[in-house]
Scaffold this motif. Structure first.
Motif, mmCIF file in Angstrom:
data_model
loop_
_atom_site.group_PDB
_atom_site.id
_atom_site.type_symbol
_atom_site.label_atom_id
_atom_site.label_comp_id
_atom_site.label_asym_id
_atom_site.label_seq_id
_atom_site.Cartn_x
_atom_site.Cartn_y
_atom_site.Cartn_z
ATOM 1 N N PHE A 205 0.859 -1.174 0.000
ATOM 2 C CA PHE A 205 0.000 0.000 0.000
ATOM 3 C C PHE A 205 0.896 1.225 0.000
ATOM 4 N N ARG A 206 0.943 1.932 -1.108
ATOM 5 C CA ARG A 206 1.788 3.112 -1.229
ATOM 6 C C ARG A 206 1.031 4.363 -0.801
ATOM 7 N N HIS A 207 -0.214 4.155 -0.384
ATOM 8 C CA HIS A 207 -1.045 5.257 0.075
ATOM 9 C C HIS A 207 -1.585 4.906 1.445
ATOM 10 N N PRO A 208 -1.860 5.905 2.252
ATOM 11 C CA PRO A 208 -2.450 5.615 3.558
ATOM 12 C C PRO A 208 -3.866 5.061 3.416
ATOM 13 N N VAL A 209 -4.390 4.553 4.519
ATOM 14 C CA VAL A 209 -5.720 3.943 4.536
ATOM 15 C C VAL A 209 -6.759 4.898 3.955
ATOM 16 N N ARG A 210 -6.660 6.177 4.262
ATOM 17 C CA ARG A 210 -7.621 7.170 3.771
ATOM 18 C C ARG A 210 -7.678 7.141 2.236
ATOM 19 N N GLN A 211 -6.513 7.164 1.580
ATOM 20 C CA GLN A 211 -6.500 7.166 0.117
ATOM 21 C C GLN A 211 -6.952 5.819 -0.447
ATOM 22 N N ARG A 212 -6.611 4.733 0.238
ATOM 23 C CA ARG A 212 -7.057 3.409 -0.211
ATOM 24 C C ARG A 212 -8.585 3.329 -0.125
ATOM 25 N N ALA A 213 -9.146 3.881 0.933
ATOM 26 C CA ALA A 213 -10.606 3.895 1.088
ATOM 27 C C ALA A 213 -11.248 4.694 -0.041
ATOM 28 N N GLU A 214 -10.639 5.817 -0.417
ATOM 29 C CA GLU A 214 -11.170 6.610 -1.532
ATOM 30 C C GLU A 214 -11.124 5.815 -2.823
ATOM 31 N N GLN A 215 -10.024 5.087 -3.069
ATOM 32 C CA GLN A 215 -9.901 4.267 -4.275
ATOM 33 C C GLN A 215 -10.992 3.202 -4.329
ATOM 34 N N ARG B 242 -4.220 -8.139 9.316
ATOM 35 C CA ARG B 242 -2.951 -8.103 10.066
ATOM 36 C C ARG B 242 -2.958 -9.146 11.172
ATOM 37 N N GLU B 243 -4.070 -9.248 11.900
ATOM 38 C CA GLU B 243 -4.174 -10.238 12.971
ATOM 39 C C GLU B 243 -4.114 -11.664 12.428
ATOM 40 N N ALA B 244 -4.563 -11.862 11.184
ATOM 41 C CA ALA B 244 -4.513 -13.179 10.549
ATOM 42 C C ALA B 244 -3.149 -13.458 9.922
ATOM 43 N N GLY B 245 -2.255 -12.459 9.940
ATOM 44 C CA GLY B 245 -0.920 -12.641 9.390
ATOM 45 C C GLY B 245 -0.833 -12.475 7.887
ATOM 46 N N LEU B 246 -1.873 -11.899 7.252
ATOM 47 C CA LEU B 246 -1.867 -11.734 5.802
ATOM 48 C C LEU B 246 -1.227 -10.431 5.345
ATOM 49 N N VAL B 247 -1.209 -9.419 6.195
ATOM 50 C CA VAL B 247 -0.514 -8.163 5.923
ATOM 51 C C VAL B 247 0.229 -7.734 7.183
ATOM 52 N N HIS B 248 1.213 -6.865 7.014
ATOM 53 C CA HIS B 248 1.892 -6.273 8.167
ATOM 54 C C HIS B 248 2.101 -4.785 7.886
ATOM 55 N N ILE B 249 2.371 -4.040 8.941
ATOM 56 C CA ILE B 249 2.625 -2.606 8.783
ATOM 57 C C ILE B 249 4.039 -2.451 8.243
ATOM 58 N N ALA B 250 4.149 -1.909 7.034
ATOM 59 C CA ALA B 250 5.439 -1.766 6.369
ATOM 60 C C ALA B 250 6.085 -0.420 6.658
ATOM 61 N N GLY B 251 5.328 0.517 7.189
ATOM 62 C CA GLY B 251 5.876 1.826 7.496
ATOM 63 C C GLY B 251 4.807 2.728 8.072
ATOM 64 N N THR B 252 5.258 3.791 8.690
ATOM 65 C CA THR B 252 4.338 4.774 9.252
ATOM 66 C C THR B 252 4.862 6.161 8.927
ATOM 67 N N ARG B 253 3.973 7.147 9.066
ATOM 68 C CA ARG B 253 4.353 8.537 8.835
ATOM 69 C C ARG B 253 3.501 9.404 9.741
ATOM 70 N N GLN B 254 4.126 10.326 10.421
ATOM 71 C CA GLN B 254 3.402 11.244 11.297
ATOM 72 C C GLN B 254 2.787 12.354 10.455
ATOM 73 N N VAL B 255 1.506 12.598 10.679
ATOM 74 C CA VAL B 255 0.783 13.677 10.002
ATOM 75 C C VAL B 255 0.037 14.481 11.063
#
Length: 158
Positions: free
Chosen positions: A19-29, A45-58
């Motif tokens: 995901f090269r966009h935050p959740v907000r932009q993914r939701a818009e898509q 994430r809890e099922a182990g299918l995705v993980h947090i690859a990075g974060t950014r403070q906004v």
């Protein structure tokens, strides 16, 4: 097909390696609510299918960027609802594709050993495909091999 517990037409992880966009932009898509997508990603994430690859403070907090944990997904025991959802998601990818897609359906008469061999060959072909650099377009590949049921009243070897 809708992900009924989400109320969206697409799974937030469909065909996306990262995901090269935050959740907000993914939701818009996805034309979905941000909270629904965030909840779905939490479940994944809890099922182990995705993980947090990075974060950014906004201004409003922390944006999270997700990545799938597997290079590809294999459905070991396909069931009707999951298969329908996967095929519907892939059909939507085909509809959104900016380039001509390749889609083939063929029925073959194969012995069990030849069917197993074909399945293994197709799996190897996809597993061993070399990816180009990150700046190249992303392509979806869906591989399926299924044995057709006998028509009603027909007899044959199992």
């Amino acid at each position: 097909m809708k992900w009924s517990w989400l109320g969206v037409e697409h799974c937030p992880c469909e065909s996306v390696k990262e995901f090269r966009h935050p959740v907000r932009q993914r939701a818009e898509q996805l034309e979905a609510k941000k909270g629904d997508v965030a909840h779905h990603l939490k479940v994944l994430r809890e099922a182990g299918l995705v993980h947090i690859a990075g974060t950014r403070q906004v201004r409003g907090g922390t944006e999270r960027y997700y990545q799938r944990t597997a290079r590809h997904m294999v459905v070991a025991e396909p069931r009707a609802a999951g298969t329908a959802a996967l095929l519907a998601a892939f059909a939507q990818e085909l509809n959104r594709s900016p380039a001509e897609a390749h889609l083939t359906l063929r029925h073959l008469r194969l012995s069990p050993s030849k069917a197993r061999e074909l399945g293994e060959t197709l799996g190897r072909l996809v597993d061993e495909a070399e990816e180009d650099s990150e700046d190249q377009p992303l392509h979806g590949v869906l591989v399926a091999l299924s044995r057709q049921p006998l028509p009603p009243g027909a007899t044959g070897s199992a």
